[in-house]
Design a protein around this motif. Structure first.
Motif, PDB file in Angstrom:
ATOM      1  N   LYS A 202       0.818  -1.210   0.000  1.00 35.46           N
ATOM      2  CA  LYS A 202       0.000   0.000   0.000  1.00 35.46           C
ATOM      3  C   LYS A 202       0.854   1.264   0.000  1.00 35.46           C
ATOM      4  CE  LYS A 202      -2.403  -1.541   3.421  1.00 35.46           C
ATOM      5  NZ  LYS A 202      -1.861  -2.908   3.328  1.00 35.46           N
ATOM      6  N   ASN A 203       0.175   2.361  -0.230  1.00 41.69           N
ATOM      7  CA  ASN A 203       0.807   3.675  -0.255  1.00 41.69           C
ATOM      8  C   ASN A 203       1.559   3.903   1.056  1.00 41.69           C
ATOM      9  OD1 ASN A 203       1.388   6.420  -0.186  1.00 41.69           O
ATOM     10  ND2 ASN A 203      -0.508   7.002  -1.220  1.00 41.69           N
ATOM     11  N   ALA A 330      -3.469   3.447 -13.648  1.00 41.67           N
ATOM     12  CA  ALA A 330      -3.238   3.955 -12.302  1.00 41.67           C
ATOM     13  C   ALA A 330      -4.484   4.707 -11.816  1.00 41.67           C
ATOM     14  CB  ALA A 330      -2.025   4.881 -12.287  1.00 41.67           C
ATOM     15  N   ARG A 332      -6.371   7.057  -9.295  1.00 36.02           N
ATOM     16  CA  ARG A 332      -6.200   8.104  -8.293  1.00 36.02           C
ATOM     17  C   ARG A 332      -7.463   8.951  -8.259  1.00 36.02           C
ATOM     18  NH1 ARG A 332      -1.785   8.489 -11.733  1.00 36.02           N
ATOM     19  NH2 ARG A 332       0.151   7.561 -10.977  1.00 36.02           N
ATOM     20  N   TRP A 333      -7.865   9.355  -7.068  1.00 31.81           N
ATOM     21  CA  TRP A 333      -9.027  10.227  -6.945  1.00 31.81           C
ATOM     22  C   TRP A 333      -8.926  11.010  -5.644  1.00 31.81           C
ATOM     23  CZ3 TRP A 333      -8.756   5.308  -5.410  1.00 31.81           C
ATOM     24  CH2 TRP A 333      -9.353   4.918  -4.208  1.00 31.81           C
ATOM     25  N   THR A 339      -5.767  12.805  -1.597  1.00 38.10           N
ATOM     26  CA  THR A 339      -5.660  12.049  -2.847  1.00 38.10           C
ATOM     27  C   THR A 339      -5.542  10.573  -2.502  1.00 38.10           C
ATOM     28  OG1 THR A 339      -4.621  13.868  -4.037  1.00 38.10           O
ATOM     29  CG2 THR A 339      -4.306  11.664  -4.935  1.00 38.10           C
ATOM     30  N   ARG A 340      -6.460   9.770  -3.048  1.00 38.68           N
ATOM     31  CA  ARG A 340      -6.450   8.325  -2.800  1.00 38.68           C
ATOM     32  C   ARG A 340      -5.784   7.627  -3.983  1.00 38.68           C
ATOM     33  NH1 ARG A 340      -9.997   8.242   1.665  1.00 38.68           N
ATOM     34  NH2 ARG A 340     -10.185  10.461   2.163  1.00 38.68           N
ATOM     35  N   THR A 341      -5.239   6.459  -3.730  1.00 43.42           N
ATOM     36  CA  THR A 341      -4.549   5.707  -4.775  1.00 43.42           C
ATOM     37  C   THR A 341      -5.013   4.262  -4.777  1.00 43.42           C
ATOM     38  OG1 THR A 341      -2.709   5.269  -3.243  1.00 43.42           O
ATOM     39  CG2 THR A 341      -2.484   7.150  -4.723  1.00 43.42           C
ATOM     40  N   SER A 345      -2.657  -0.795  -8.684  1.00 44.26           N
ATOM     41  CA  SER A 345      -2.248   0.007  -9.840  1.00 44.26           C
ATOM     42  C   SER A 345      -1.195   1.046  -9.471  1.00 44.26           C
ATOM     43  CB  SER A 345      -3.469   0.679 -10.465  1.00 44.26           C
ATOM     44  OG  SER A 345      -4.062   1.615  -9.568  1.00 44.26           O
ATOM     45  N   CYS A 346      -1.383   1.746  -8.357  1.00 43.12           N
ATOM     46  CA  CYS A 346      -0.416   2.783  -7.993  1.00 43.12           C
ATOM     47  C   CYS A 346       0.829   2.194  -7.338  1.00 43.12           C
ATOM     48  CB  CYS A 346      -1.074   3.831  -7.099  1.00 43.12           C
ATOM     49  SG  CYS A 346      -2.219   4.880  -8.032  1.00 43.12           S
ATOM     50  N   TYR A 347       0.717   0.991  -6.800  1.00 48.20           N
ATOM     51  CA  TYR A 347       1.930   0.310  -6.356  1.00 48.20           C
ATOM     52  C   TYR A 347       2.849   0.087  -7.556  1.00 48.20           C
ATOM     53  CZ  TYR A 347       4.985  -3.547  -4.946  1.00 48.20           C
ATOM     54  OH  TYR A 347       6.073  -4.346  -4.722  1.00 48.20           O
ATOM     55  N   ASP A 350       3.663   3.873  -9.159  1.00 47.01           N
ATOM     56  CA  ASP A 350       4.297   4.932  -8.371  1.00 47.01           C
ATOM     57  C   ASP A 350       5.305   4.456  -7.327  1.00 47.01           C
ATOM     58  OD1 ASP A 350       2.643   6.707  -9.734  1.00 47.01           O
ATOM     59  OD2 ASP A 350       1.110   6.708  -8.169  1.00 47.01           O
TER      60      ASP A 350
END
Length: 527
Positions: A202-203, A330, A332-333, A339-341, A345-347, A350
């Motif tokens: 996770k982020n 990716a 994002r919203w 900002t959520r990820t 996809s963002c792993y 990003d």
């Protein structure tokens, strides 16, 4: 798929397993081997009669699915609550997950990632309502086969990230990545049509914010699944803090020193409570209810396990030996001033860096594959990231020589997105395929390049007569992408084509399409 074949009986009736264990093992091995259909021998005609699952359609909303299953036996009602994708993220198929939950062999009702809380809550509601019909659940969870290394979520292989470069051009509203993973240190193999399971992290900024809120450093050693692990590692890769479970909300309510906050948390666990927190992550909850002071063991126990993310493989192993490619959008919203990820996809886009080692496994497809006969035509409808498996199909067919002028297997691709200038994914490769004759037909639909929205189903209608000719000549039809809108619109268009150019009534068109499904000529990879 619109219909699903019965699971074969791979485990003999006289094997030393209970009925529930046999059901789970049959489901596991049929998923792994990609086997379905009827089996020989043994049972009665009634036992071998294919069972119809009309609710097994990802384009249907849950109320529609439950209505179709209202007269079915309890485990089928539970099945209707699943997301109907047979995606494998839960470690089962929709059918076998429902059977395992009903038998008591599986106690975790939060494993259906695409179904989310809607599925989790409905499963609990149905179990409560149907408890009188349940009998005695098995006394302990069934021991699950560990599977072959790299082909099971329980024994992932370690791939290395090579690249995750953007496919969109500057100015696009989207961020789609072409992800390349190196498999050369593994024994993993795959076929066109398979999916890749990715164990994401996770982020790290979200994890740090949670640690700050609960007053932890992240270095605290905690007990988790029989291991002693640093708290930061557990929050990063073991538990789901992006979608806290109802049990987590109830636990936080018991740790709230403000009575009003405790009541709001209890309401949220019932699907009620403040609307702005309906999609809250763990940090949202901890910030919204400042009186909550959770204990670490209780908090970790209340959170669902983080499930792997599955992606359609976008490469042929014949074209890219020892590599696997993915097409990942990716996500994002912005919500509640943050900002959520997207977790997976963002792993990949990003947070993971080239050279990082990533646990992965291959999820074998359930019949979703290019035609085995290289002379058979293929029609592929894949807008947006739905292009992924068809890039694999076309690379596979090219490697096998199934191109027009060689073995004769014609290929027709429908692709669409927002704008041609920025969103034509894999444009150079696709245009080159058309130039060299691998693609006989290429129809494009860029919805925002003109005032009137044009979609792939629009192009299908414009070419309806030729589509019908291809289908009458034995073409296989494939669709990949959004289940709720695009895939349903494409299916409605197919039915319209059968009526308009095949002269069929509505009932005959539906029977014709069902026939394509049973023959393996209409296949869907939808999400």
């Amino acid at each position: 798929m619109n219909a699903m074949a019965p699971l074969p009986s791979l485990i003999p009736e006289n094997a030393p397993f209970s009925t529930e264990q046999r059901a789970w093992l049959n489901g596991f091995f049929s998923a792994y081997l990609g086997v379905n259909g009827e089996t020989d021998g043994g049972g009665s005609a009634e036992e071998n009669e294919p069972e119809d699952f009309p609710w097994h359609d990802a384009s249907l909303a849950m109320p529609e699915r439950l209505e179709l299953a209202k007269e079915a036996k309890p485990e089928r009602k539970l099945m209707a609550a699943m997301a109907q994708l047979d995606c494998g993220q839960c470690g089962y198929l929709c059918q076998t997950y429902a059977e395992a939950v009903w038998s008591g062999a599986e106690s975790d009702m939060g494993r259906c990632v695409p179904g989310g809380k809607e599925t989790q809550r409905k499963l609990k509601e149905l179990i409560t309502a149907l408890e009188g019909e349940r009998g005695t659940p098995v006394s302990a969870p069934v021991a699950k086969p560990t599977g072959i290394h790299g082909f099971s979520r329980d024994r992932p292989a370690l791939a290395t990230l090579v690249d995750a470069h953007p496919l969109n051009r500057p100015g696009s509203a989207k961020d789609v990545r072409h992800v390349v993973l190196d498999l050369s240190t593994t024994d993993v193999t795959y076929e066109a049509g398979d999916s890749l399971g990715v164990f994401a992290r996770k982020n790290p900024q979200l994890v740090q914010a949670v640690l700050d809120r609960i007053g932890a450093t992240g270095e605290e050693m905690v007990a988790f699944d029989g291991e002693a692990l640093p708290l930061r590692q557990v929050l990063l890769s073991k538990v789901d803090i992006a979608r806290p479970s109802d049990e987590c909300m109830l636990f936080l309510a018991t740790r709230a020193f403000n009575g009003e906050e405790a009541l709001k948390l209890q309401a949220l666990a019932e699907g009620k409570g403040p609307p702005d927190l309906s999609d809250a992550d763990l940090l949202d909850l901890l910030q919204a209810f400042p009186s909550v002071s959770p204990s670490l063991p209780g908090l970790l126990k209340s959170l669902d396990r983080l499930q792997p993310r599955l992606y359609s493989i976008a490469s042929s192993s014949k074209a890219h030996p020892r590599e696997v490619h993915l097409t990942v959008s990716a996500v994002r919203w912005d919500n509640n001033d943050r900002t959520r990820t997207g977790i997976g996809s963002c792993y990949l886009a990003d947070f993971a860096k080239p050279g990082d080692v990533i646990p992965v496994f291959v999820q074998k497809s359930h019949g979703f594959a290019p035609p085995a006969d290289d002379n058979v035509p293929a029609i592929m409808v894949g807008p947006g990231t739905g292009i992924a498996p068809f890039r694999a199909f076309l690379e596979e067919r090219e490697a096998r020589g199934a191109a027009s002028g060689r073995k004769g297997g014609r290929n027709w691709l429908f692709f669409g997105d927002q704008k041609r200038a920025t969103d034509f994914l894999y444009e150079d490769q696709i245009v080159d395929w058309q130039r060299r004759g691998l693609l006989d037909r290429l129809d494009l639909a860029f919805s925002r390049d003109q005032a009137e929205k044009i979609y792939v189903q629009t192009r299908m209608r414009e070419n309806a007569a030729e589509l019908w000719t291809w289908l009458e000549q034995g073409a296989h039809f494939y669709v990949c992408g959004d289940a709720k809108r695009m895939a349903r619109d494409v299916e409605d268009t197919l039915l319209w084509i059968a009526a308009e150019h095949g002269g069929k009534s509505a009932g005959e068109a539906k029977a014709w399409l069902d026939g394509l499904v049973k023959a393996g000529r209409y296949q869907r990879d939808v999400y």
